[in-house]
Design an enzyme around this catalytic site. Structure first.
Site, PDB file in Angstrom:
ATOM      1  N   GLY A  10       0.822  -1.223   0.000  1.00 52.09           N
ATOM      2  CA  GLY A  10       0.000   0.000   0.000  1.00 52.09           C
ATOM      3  C   GLY A  10       0.844   1.257   0.000  1.00 52.09           C
ATOM      4  CB  ALA A  90      -2.084  -3.066   1.321  1.00 49.41           C
ATOM      5  CB  SER A 134      -7.413   0.741  12.919  1.00 51.41           C
ATOM      6  OG  SER A 134      -8.382   1.734  13.061  1.00 51.41           O
ATOM      7  CD  GLU A 136     -13.912   2.468  13.109  1.00 48.12           C
ATOM      8  OE1 GLU A 136     -13.515   3.622  13.358  1.00 48.12           O
ATOM      9  OE2 GLU A 136     -15.119   2.185  12.961  1.00 48.12           O
ATOM     10  CE1 TYR A 157      -9.881  -0.041   7.802  1.00 45.33           C
ATOM     11  CE2 TYR A 157     -10.426   0.618  10.058  1.00 45.33           C
ATOM     12  CZ  TYR A 157      -9.508   0.528   9.023  1.00 45.33           C
ATOM     13  OH  TYR A 157      -8.231   0.991   9.203  1.00 45.33           O
ATOM     14  CE  LYS A 200     -17.911  15.085   2.087  1.00 47.70           C
ATOM     15  NZ  LYS A 200     -18.924  14.061   2.408  1.00 47.70           N
TER      16      LYS A 200
END
Ligand code: NAP
Ligand code: GDD
Length: 361
Positions: A10, A90, A134, A136, A157, A200
């Protein structure tokens, strides 16, 4: 200077590009994997491709094709470069999208690491393996989160990364491999993917200032994240891999802000009130949310001597400046343009399917 070879999966992603720069600066030979579909999109490493001559067999920087869903390509990459260290970065890294592409997210993020670990085990080499785990994974576990906090993932995820975390540990415990996890909290940069919330927003502000966009549509603004600078975090993961024994470390700034805070702190850099430009749309909300992340990185501070250099405010400024620069603007010239956009009152007509945040509950 080191003569080590590192394989970064990645490499064309945000973190891969910063890690490649760091390892090259330390004298490593760097090999990085890209997917067939990524090849024309190597913007984050194009400066490195230009700096080195890939035709030279001794070239310190080269890309190679590999896809974590294709075990033969994983084996080829490892056999070809015989790395001292593998950094597995990745992933299908977008949490929101993982609710739509759950199966491929699990395939890439959970089985992908297994394929690498299994290949490394079979080679019998003393390769060091780093897994990009992560925050998360903590999901609904209340903050602050550290290495002892239970994982309560809230998304496909999160589940995929939790699986990979344990697979990494299992290879360490069962086979004595040097396999370690960095549990990294959110880290951002001017190279952040365009559909992650910070980028964003900063790119959105730049487009609003130039008049290309009138409004910015977002989802849940109440979530809190511990945002650091990606460049600082690559130094941390390198230290994790250099440590004398394989272990798992939380990497975080120990500071947390809501999306609302990030909006306020970035729009105010060009003297705009975010409430005048931001819309809340259900399509950007997730079926389940991770409400609050705040890392406790005391173990990394104590054992690795690592701490972040970039503050949250410096990160806001760095990201917005970069997005303005891409449009030929400085912070000063953007402020001048933004003057015309300031709203005396919030009396604008909004399309029926959106709710201005100032009016949303
Ligand atoms: P990123 O910018 O999305 O980079 C991920 C890279 O993985 C992309 O270059 C992507 O290539 C590649 N990839 C995707 N699917 C692949 C597959 N099947 N085979 C091979 N490569 C594949 O993510 P990042 O922000 O740099 O994050 C790096 C890693 O850290 C990820 O594993 C992420 O989950 C993890 N992480 C990130 C954060 C964060 O806040 N950034 C925090 C914790 C953990 P394409 O360009 O072809 O899509
Ligand atoms: N992406 C996105 N887009 N997020 C939004 C939006 C929007 O329009 N509006 C609100 N959000 C909220 C999300 O619901 C989430 O609570 C928060 O903003 C952050 O979203 P992301 O920037 O997409 O990051 P993330 O926290 O879900 O995931 C990132 O950090 C993880 C580490 O905690 C990714 O980099 C993961 O790969 C990483 O593992």
């Amino acid at each position: 200077m080191s003569k080590k070879t590192a394989l970064i999966t990645g490499i064309a992603g945000q973190d891969g590009s910063y890690l490649a720069e760091l390892l090259l600066s330390k004298g490593y030979t760097v090999r990085g994997t890209v997917r067939r579909a990524s090849y024309p999109h190597t913007e984050r490493v194009d400066h490195l491709l230009k700096a080195y001559d890939e035709r030279d067999p001794q070239c310190p920087f080269k890309l190679m094709y590999a896809d974590l869903t294709d075990v033969s390509s994983v084996r080829n990459a490892i056999e070809e470069c015989q790395p001292d260290e593998v950094y597995n970065l990745a992933a299908q890294s977008h949490v929101g999208i993982s609710f739509i592409t759950g199966e491929s997210t699990l395939e890439i993020n959970a089985l992908g690491p297994y394929r690498i670990l299994d290949t490394l085990r079979r080679t019998g080499a003393k390769t060091r393996y780093y897994q990009a785990s992560s925050s998360e994974m903590f999901g609904a576990s209340p903050p602050p989160q550290n290495e002892s906090t239970p994982f309560l993932p809230q998304s496909p995820y999160g589940v995929s990364k939790t699986t990979a975390f344990y697979l990494t540990r299992v290879h360490r415990v069962a086979y004595g491999m040097f396999a370690c996890n960095g549990i990294l909290f959110n880290h951002e940069s001017p190279r952040r993917g365009l559909n992650f919330v910070t980028r964003k927003i900063t790119r959105g502000i730049a487009s609003i200032v130039t008049g290309e966009m009138q409004t910015l549509a977002l989802g849940n603004l109440d979530a809190k994240r511990d945002w650091g600078f990606a460049g600082d975090y690559m130094e941390a993961i390198w230290r994790i891999v250099q440590h004398h024994e394989p272990d798992d470390f939380v990497i975080a700034t120990e500071d947390t802000h809501s999306i609302r805070d990030f909006l306020k702190d970035t729009f105010s850099l060009v003297d705009l009130d975010w409430n005048d430009f931001v819309m809340c749309e259900d399509r950007y909300k997730r079926p389940a949310e991770v409400p609050a992340l705040l890392g406790d990185a005391s173990k990394a501070r104590r054992i690795l001597g690592w701490k972040p250099k970039t503050t949250y405010r410096e990160l806001c400024q760095m990201m917005l400046e970069s997005d303005l620069r891409a449009k030929g603007l400085t912070m000063e010239s953007a402020r001048v343009l933004a003057q015309k956009l300031r709203k005396p009152s919030r009396t604008r007509a909004y399309p029926a399917n959106v709710v201005p945040m100032a009016k949303a509950s």
